[in-house]
Motif scaffolding. Structure first.
Motif, PDB file in Angstrom:
ATOM      1  N   ASP C 151      -4.055 -93.332   0.743  1.00  0.00           N
ATOM      2  CA  ASP C 151      -4.188 -91.906   0.488  1.00  0.00           C
ATOM      3  C   ASP C 151      -4.767 -91.668  -0.891  1.00  0.00           C
ATOM      4  O   ASP C 151      -4.994 -92.610  -1.645  1.00  0.00           O
ATOM      5  CB  ASP C 151      -2.834 -91.221   0.645  1.00  0.00           C
ATOM      6  N   PHE C 152      -5.005 -90.416  -1.207  1.00  0.00           N
ATOM      7  CA  PHE C 152      -5.604 -90.084  -2.501  1.00  0.00           C
ATOM      8  C   PHE C 152      -5.165 -88.695  -2.913  1.00  0.00           C
ATOM      9  O   PHE C 152      -4.657 -87.915  -2.099  1.00  0.00           O
ATOM     10  CB  PHE C 152      -7.132 -90.155  -2.426  1.00  0.00           C
ATOM     11  N   THR C 153      -5.346 -88.398  -4.187  1.00  0.00           N
ATOM     12  CA  THR C 153      -5.014 -87.064  -4.675  1.00  0.00           C
ATOM     13  C   THR C 153      -5.788 -86.742  -5.943  1.00  0.00           C
ATOM     14  O   THR C 153      -5.959 -87.604  -6.792  1.00  0.00           O
ATOM     15  CB  THR C 153      -3.510 -86.920  -4.984  1.00  0.00           C
ATOM     16  N   PRO C 154      -6.256 -85.517  -6.077  1.00  0.00           N
ATOM     17  CA  PRO C 154      -6.788 -85.089  -7.368  1.00  0.00           C
ATOM     18  C   PRO C 154      -5.638 -84.627  -8.250  1.00  0.00           C
ATOM     19  O   PRO C 154      -4.576 -84.274  -7.743  1.00  0.00           O
ATOM     20  CB  PRO C 154      -7.687 -83.912  -7.000  1.00  0.00           C
ATOM     21  N   MET C 155      -5.847 -84.623  -9.568  1.00  0.00           N
ATOM     22  CA  MET C 155      -4.862 -84.010 -10.459  1.00  0.00           C
ATOM     23  C   MET C 155      -5.151 -82.514 -10.474  1.00  0.00           C
ATOM     24  O   MET C 155      -6.306 -82.103 -10.625  1.00  0.00           O
ATOM     25  CB  MET C 155      -5.004 -84.570 -11.878  1.00  0.00           C
ATOM     26  N   VAL C 156      -4.098 -81.736 -10.310  1.00  0.00           N
ATOM     27  CA  VAL C 156      -4.285 -80.287 -10.241  1.00  0.00           C
ATOM     28  C   VAL C 156      -3.258 -79.600 -11.120  1.00  0.00           C
ATOM     29  O   VAL C 156      -2.334 -80.242 -11.620  1.00  0.00           O
ATOM     30  CB  VAL C 156      -4.097 -79.768  -8.795  1.00  0.00           C
ATOM     31  N   LEU C 157      -3.441 -78.303 -11.304  1.00  0.00           N
ATOM     32  CA  LEU C 157      -2.455 -77.539 -12.053  1.00  0.00           C
ATOM     33  C   LEU C 157      -1.498 -76.858 -11.063  1.00  0.00           C
ATOM     34  O   LEU C 157      -1.926 -76.040 -10.252  1.00  0.00           O
ATOM     35  CB  LEU C 157      -3.155 -76.493 -12.922  1.00  0.00           C
ATOM     36  N   TYR C 158      -0.265 -77.262 -11.117  1.00  0.00           N
ATOM     37  CA  TYR C 158       0.753 -76.639 -10.267  1.00  0.00           C
ATOM     38  C   TYR C 158       1.282 -75.393 -10.955  1.00  0.00           C
ATOM     39  O   TYR C 158       1.449 -75.382 -12.171  1.00  0.00           O
ATOM     40  CB  TYR C 158       1.942 -77.582 -10.076  1.00  0.00           C
ATOM     41  N   TYR C 159       1.539 -74.353 -10.192  1.00  0.00           N
ATOM     42  CA  TYR C 159       2.267 -73.229 -10.798  1.00  0.00           C
ATOM     43  C   TYR C 159       3.321 -72.693  -9.837  1.00  0.00           C
ATOM     44  O   TYR C 159       3.207 -72.828  -8.619  1.00  0.00           O
ATOM     45  CB  TYR C 159       1.323 -72.133 -11.292  1.00  0.00           C
ATOM     46  N   ASN C 160       4.321 -72.131 -10.460  1.00  0.00           N
ATOM     47  CA  ASN C 160       5.486 -71.688  -9.713  1.00  0.00           C
ATOM     48  C   ASN C 160       5.447 -70.161  -9.632  1.00  0.00           C
ATOM     49  O   ASN C 160       5.716 -69.464 -10.608  1.00  0.00           O
ATOM     50  CB  ASN C 160       6.750 -72.159 -10.447  1.00  0.00           C
ATOM     51  N   LYS C 161       5.091 -69.634  -8.459  1.00  0.00           N
ATOM     52  CA  LYS C 161       4.934 -68.184  -8.294  1.00  0.00           C
ATOM     53  C   LYS C 161       6.235 -67.449  -8.599  1.00  0.00           C
ATOM     54  O   LYS C 161       6.211 -66.302  -9.044  1.00  0.00           O
ATOM     55  CB  LYS C 161       4.511 -67.850  -6.871  1.00  0.00           C
ATOM     56  N   ALA C 162       7.360 -68.103  -8.349  1.00  0.00           N
ATOM     57  CA  ALA C 162       8.644 -67.451  -8.594  1.00  0.00           C
ATOM     58  C   ALA C 162       8.734 -67.017 -10.050  1.00  0.00           C
ATOM     59  O   ALA C 162       9.146 -65.897 -10.353  1.00  0.00           O
ATOM     60  CB  ALA C 162       9.783 -68.394  -8.232  1.00  0.00           C
ATOM     61  N   VAL C 163       8.320 -67.912 -10.962  1.00  0.00           N
ATOM     62  CA  VAL C 163       8.381 -67.575 -12.390  1.00  0.00           C
ATOM     63  C   VAL C 163       7.339 -66.504 -12.725  1.00  0.00           C
ATOM     64  O   VAL C 163       7.623 -65.557 -13.478  1.00  0.00           O
ATOM     65  CB  VAL C 163       8.178 -68.837 -13.248  1.00  0.00           C
ATOM     66  N   PHE C 164       6.142 -66.644 -12.142  1.00  0.00           N
ATOM     67  CA  PHE C 164       5.094 -65.642 -12.380  1.00  0.00           C
ATOM     68  C   PHE C 164       5.568 -64.247 -11.942  1.00  0.00           C
ATOM     69  O   PHE C 164       5.395 -63.269 -12.664  1.00  0.00           O
ATOM     70  CB  PHE C 164       3.811 -66.008 -11.613  1.00  0.00           C
ATOM     71  N   ASP C 165       6.167 -64.199 -10.758  1.00  0.00           N
ATOM     72  CA  ASP C 165       6.622 -62.914 -10.234  1.00  0.00           C
ATOM     73  C   ASP C 165       7.693 -62.299 -11.121  1.00  0.00           C
ATOM     74  O   ASP C 165       7.670 -61.113 -11.427  1.00  0.00           O
ATOM     75  CB  ASP C 165       7.178 -63.088  -8.808  1.00  0.00           C
ATOM     76  N   LYS C 166       8.609 -63.173 -11.521  1.00  0.00           N
ATOM     77  CA  LYS C 166       9.711 -62.699 -12.342  1.00  0.00           C
ATOM     78  C   LYS C 166       9.174 -62.065 -13.625  1.00  0.00           C
ATOM     79  O   LYS C 166       9.666 -61.030 -14.076  1.00  0.00           O
ATOM     80  CB  LYS C 166      10.643 -63.868 -12.684  1.00  0.00           C
ATOM     81  N   MET C 167       8.145 -62.675 -14.216  1.00  0.00           N
ATOM     82  CA  MET C 167       7.603 -62.178 -15.474  1.00  0.00           C
ATOM     83  C   MET C 167       6.467 -61.167 -15.234  1.00  0.00           C
ATOM     84  O   MET C 167       5.852 -60.721 -16.189  1.00  0.00           O
ATOM     85  CB  MET C 167       7.086 -63.346 -16.322  1.00  0.00           C
ATOM     86  N   GLN C 168       6.157 -60.944 -13.956  1.00  0.00           N
ATOM     87  CA  GLN C 168       5.072 -60.024 -13.588  1.00  0.00           C
ATOM     88  C   GLN C 168       3.743 -60.412 -14.239  1.00  0.00           C
ATOM     89  O   GLN C 168       3.075 -59.598 -14.875  1.00  0.00           O
ATOM     90  CB  GLN C 168       5.444 -58.596 -13.955  1.00  0.00           C
ATOM     91  N   VAL C 169       3.413 -61.663 -14.079  1.00  0.00           N
ATOM     92  CA  VAL C 169       2.153 -62.183 -14.619  1.00  0.00           C
ATOM     93  C   VAL C 169       1.239 -62.478 -13.443  1.00  0.00           C
ATOM     94  O   VAL C 169       1.691 -63.036 -12.441  1.00  0.00           O
ATOM     95  CB  VAL C 169       2.415 -63.479 -15.426  1.00  0.00           C
TER      96      VAL C 169
END
Lengths: 274, 292, 425
Positions: C151-169
């Motif tokens: 298998d393979f994978t690129p390196m990506v930027l993960y983000y957590n929508k829960a935190v974004f939503d909480k901070m309204q970003v």
């Protein structure tokens, strides 16, 4: 005056004892916290609920045969210690009780060789083991440590203190050199042998460097090297399991030591290196 | 004549072992150090003294030598002084003294790996044992001991006093027990104080033991490996890159066996020189001591 | 019998045991054949991935009676490479060797793993065309291929929508710049919570250098000076340092170490850079709602985001004791039935076209596929001694982030040292 001295001594002993024991106590407490939980603050050091299952988790890790590591460590240290005792006591006997040509020169070589251990001889010994095809076998773990200059030194010092008249009397009765060694000197040197054995055992059991490079397959790892996997696995994110692994490496040594310690420390003190 | 032969038979196994696993490797190291050899490659060209000349101009090598030196210069005397004092302490005829002797020895039988894991924890910045203690005493300290260039080496040194106490203490204890009681009695008759007795009887009589402990401790201080490998990997900023670790890295990570052999040999020369120096210094006090 | 005599006599017995054990596994375990499989990874975590993998191994053992699989894991990927190489020197490397693109060159160019073409050609059931050709080609040298890709994978930027939503970003934009990123991270930082978690791990942070327009080596992979210490890299490293030191939108490294937990998995940071494998631990993390996890490209000021692609495959060691069984195992692990099960865990993207297509049903998987064309292979798949670059590069970064060293001079001395080490080879 005498009472004051006693009180001060006790105070110092307890203080020092606490300083030396505290880290161990800490280790045990942390090992009982829930796996993956954050580092406990001081006030919450004693877990509300003891997670003994951590021990089970570590001992039954599917890819880490802890039982096999134990077996390897026991096998290697027992055989090597026995070898050291036999080989070193023979040499020590000759150095202490038979005047022979070259004795001084040879003995100073043994003394000097204490400097050469480990780091300095690693590469040639590794290549030697490789050329005879012993790497990754018990032979590579055992044979290079079958004799030990420190034991030769220690036992010789002890043998020197046994009165020469004993040998002479035995020899008058027609005893051979071997008989004197086996039937007269060794029985008198139990404490010294125990001391040499203990030093040897501690050294071998806790050796990390040589097993690290001389073995490769999981099946051949000793406990010390095998469990270092735990330290690297969690990269600082699972302290409870790391501490559990640490307790597991430590416990057998502690038990052996507690059983042997009276004999051991006494042995060193009695067979003092003058 | 027959006894001579028997003597040689008795020492033969140990001597053979010594030859194969200590003496020959020294010369093999020397031999290998004249070749350029990357252990994965078949080529092994002779390069003369190139490995030495390039090691000697390498700042990282000198940095490693310096790190080992400062490790040894502090940890050895500190370890010896502490062990000597503890030995005097546990030499008293108090009830339960063997319990204390046992406790004091325990850190030394602890596996290096377990010790390292434990001490990483002790030195952690926020909730590590030391910083927790300090904050309990009202001093809010967040030093990240193992990642602070000013602290990392001393953190290792401090730990070595803890781990090395046992054997040194026992050796000193053995030495103290061996001092004839008559010497103390004589000193007491002269009205010497306890301190005075320690200074003029115990210390001089312990010279042989001290020499022995000094030599073995210095040699092992110059070869320290496991704590560095487990705890700092030579960092931060190479401040704990001691020579034992440096050579390990050269040999078993970069696989430059020839280069590592040259460094090994240089280390051997340094160790031998220090040992000879220590022996000379202590020699005067060694009258009556039978080395051979 | 006296104790000392007894002890000496046990030497003889001990010697016999040692001799027995020395004969090898077959001697002890009867007819069992032990197949050694080297891989990175250490003590298990008892998550879904570990359990699935274990049951995949057990199934192979059931299908091949008398075979026992011995997994030999080394936790750190660089340590894994070194230990496997050392085992090769000892003629004792595992039968099956996991090879990551990030260090494949040293295995292949020193012939530590075999050419698998003879196995492929002799095996009518095996079809090389089942796998993505560019992934297969990572370990190709001329006609020879040295690993079958898992298998393979690129390196990506993960983000957590829960935190974004909480901070309204607002969520990251697909074409975002570094300024956007810093802006976002600032809004997400509050109290104990940080916008970004910086992992000081070179295979991860190298993407920052690439997206800043720099690289670590000359195009032929032979020189670091003039490349690693380029002005672009200096500004990238400065940028990373400022995230922690100036803007304070990422926790400093000793804070992370001191906490003893993973920040992202505990909702303490909103963004991190990682590979697909993080899905495994995120799935297991109690604090995380997996449906709130999303990915974005690495910020890039030129609107041309780049990333690195890691790939893992299995090869057969030169001194493998059981090469045919090893091949059977590799074939099993890369087969449709195993891959379709294995890739339910979220470890990476299957190298099999059929399986990867089947799995690309969720939004996040589609995004992974979208990022893949911007990814290129790691240096370690081309440069044999890239390990040196990673060691010294990491040391440079640690010096800057933990000890406040100056980025420009640290990069310069790292480049200089790398070239010095290269010249020793």
């Amino acid at each position: 005056m005498k009472i004051l001295k006693g009180v001060i001594s006790w105070f110092l002993l307890l203080l020092l004892g606490a300083f030396l024991i505290a880290p161990f106590a800490w280790m045990v407490f942390v090992s009982l916290h829930e796996s993956k939980s954050a580092i406990p603050v001081m006030s919450k050091l004693v877990p509300e609920k003891a997670h003994w299952e951590n021990y089970w988790t570590v001992l039954t890790m599917p890819n880490i045969p802890v039982a096999r590591f134990f077996l390897n460590s026991i096998l290697v240290s027992v055989i090597a210690v026995m070898g050291q005792l036999l080989i070193s006591s023979l040499a020590a006997y000759a150095f202490a009780r038979i005047p022979f040509r070259g004795s001084n020169f040879l003995f100073s070589l043994f003394l000097l060789s204490m400097m050469f251990a480990g780091v300095v001889t690693q590469i040639p010994v590794y290549l030697m083991m490789r050329s005879v095809g012993w790497l990754d076998t018990y032979l590579a773990l055992i044979v290079p440590i079958l004799s030990n200059s420190f034991s030769v030194f220690l036992l010789r010092q002890f043998f020197l203190q046994i009165p020469m008249e004993l040998d002479e009397a035995a020899r008058m009765d027609g005893a051979t050199e071997w008989t004197v060694y086996w039937r007269v000197i060794l029985p008198l040197s139990k404490a010294a042998l125990a001391t040499a054995a203990a030093f040897g055992f501690f050294g071998i059991w806790t050796d990390f460097f040589w097993p690290l490079i001389a073995t490769n397959s999981m099946q051949m790892r000793t406990l010390e090297v095998g469990l270092s996997v735990f330290k690297n696995s969690y990269g600082g994110t699972n302290w409870p399991l790391q501490m559990t692994a640490a307790v597991i490496v430590l416990l057998p040594m502690l038990i052996v030591f507690l059983f042997a310690q009276r004999f051991f420390i006494k042995g060193v003190v009695v067979g003092s290196i003058k | 004549m027959k006894r001579q032969r028997t003597a040689w038979l008795f020492v033969a196994p140990a001597t053979l072992h010594l030859l194969v696993f200590a003496l020959i490797p020294i010369f093999a190291s020397l031999y290998l150090s004249f070749f350029k050899w990357h252990i994965l490659k078949p080529a092994r060209p002779f390069v003369g003294i190139h490995n030495y000349s390039s090691t000697l101009v390498e700042p990282k090598f000198w940095n490693a030598m310096w790190n080992s030196t400062r490790y040894a210069i502090v940890s050895v005397p500190l370890g010896i002084i502490v062990a000597l004092l503890v030995a005097v302490l546990v030499n008293q005829k108090l009830k339960g003294i063997t319990v204390f002797r046992t406790i004091f020895y325990t850190p030394s039988i602890t596996s290096g790996v377990a010790t390292a894991m434990l001490w990483i924890y002790i030195y952690l910045p926020e909730h590590g044992l030391i910083n927790s203690m300090l904050s309990a005493l009202g001093k809010n300290n967040k030093t990240d001991f193992l990642n602070d260039p000013a602290w990392a080496m001393w953190a290792l040194v401090f730990m070595s006093v803890w781990t090395g106490l046992g054997p040194r203490m026992v050796l000193f204890l053995a030495g103290i027990v061996g001092i004839p009681q008559t010497l103390y009695e004589a000193a007491e008759l002269d009205g010497a104080s306890m301190l005075r007795q320690f200074w003029s009887v115990t210390l001089p009589m312990l010279a042989p033991t001290t020499l022995f402990v000094l030599l073995t401790s210095t040699i092992s201080a110059f070869q320290v490996f496991t704590p560095v490998y487990m705890m700092t990997k030579g960092g931060p900023l190479d401040t704990t890159d001691v020579i034992g670790y440096h050579i390990y890295w050269e040999a078993w990570s970069k696989f430059n066996v020839g280069m590592a052999s040259a460094q090994t040999f240089l280390l051997l020369i340094v160790i031998a020189a220090i040992a000879a120096f220590q022996y000379r210094i202590m020699k005067n006090q060694l009258e009556g001591y039978s080395v051979a | 019998m006296k104790a000392w005599q007894w002890s000496l006599r046990t030497i003889a017995i001990g010697g016999c045991i040692a001799a027995l054990a020395g004969c090898g596994e077959e001697g002890v375990l009867g007819t069992t054949v032990v197949l050694r499989v080297g891989n990175w990874g250490g003590a298990g975590d008892d998550n879904e991935f570990d359990r699935t993998l274990a049951s995949i191994y057990r199934q192979f053992e059931r299908e091949n009676p008398g075979v026992k699989i011995m997994i030999e894991g080394v936790p750190d990927s660089q340590d894994y490479v070194r230990k496997t190489l050392l085992a090769y020197v000892a003629n004792a490397e595992p039968d099956v060797i996991a090879i990551d693109a990030s260090s494949s060159a040293i295995f292949i160019d020193n012939h530590i793993v075999r050419d698998l073409m003879p196995f492929v050609e002799a095996d009518p059931d095996f079809n090389l065309s089942d796998y993505y050709p560019n992934v297969v080609d990572i370990t190709r040298r001329g006609e020879a291929i040295h690993a079958i890709p898992m298998d393979f994978t690129p390196m990506v930027l993960y983000y957590n929508k829960a935190v974004f939503d909480k901070m309204q970003v607002p969520y990251p934009n697909w074409n975002w710049t570094r300024a956007d990123f810093v802006e976002t991270a600032k809004k997400l930082t509050k109290g104990e919570q940080f916008g970004f978690q910086f992992d000081s791990w070179m295979p991860g942070w190298i993407v920052w250098l690439w997206n800043g327009g720099g690289d670590v080596l000359s195009p032929d992979g032979k020189k670091a000076a003039g490349f690693l210490d380029s002005p672009d890299n200096i500004s990238s490293v400065n940028f990373l340092r400022d995230l922690i030191v100036e803007a304070k939108v990422a926790p400093n490294l000793s804070q992370v170490a001191a906490s003893g937990v993973n920040y992202f998995e505990n909702n303490l940071t909103a963004m991190q850079i990682s590979g697909h494998w993080s899905m495994v631990t995120l799935k297991a993390a109690k604090a995380i709602d997996l449906s709130k996890i999303d990915i974005a490209p690495i910020p890039n000021d030129q609107g041309d985001p780049k990333t690195v692609m890691y790939e893992m495959g299995y090869g057969i060691g030169k001194h493998a004791q059981h090469p045919d069984l090893a091949w059977k195992f590799i074939k099993y692990m890369t087969s449709y039935r195993v891959q379709s099960r294995y890739h339910t865990t979220g470890i990476a993207i299957s190298a099999r076209r059929d399986v990867s297509r089947e799995k690309a049903t969720t939004e996040i998987e589609k995004k992974f596929l979208k990022i893949i064309p911007t990814a290129r292979g790691p240096w370690g798949s081309k440069v044999e001694s890239y390990d040196i670059v990673e060691q010294l590069g990491q040391k440079m970064m640690d010096g800057v982030l933990k000890n406040g060293e100056d980025p420009a001079s640290s990069l310069k001395s790292a480049a200089h040292e790398i070239d010095r080490e290269f010249s020793k080879l």
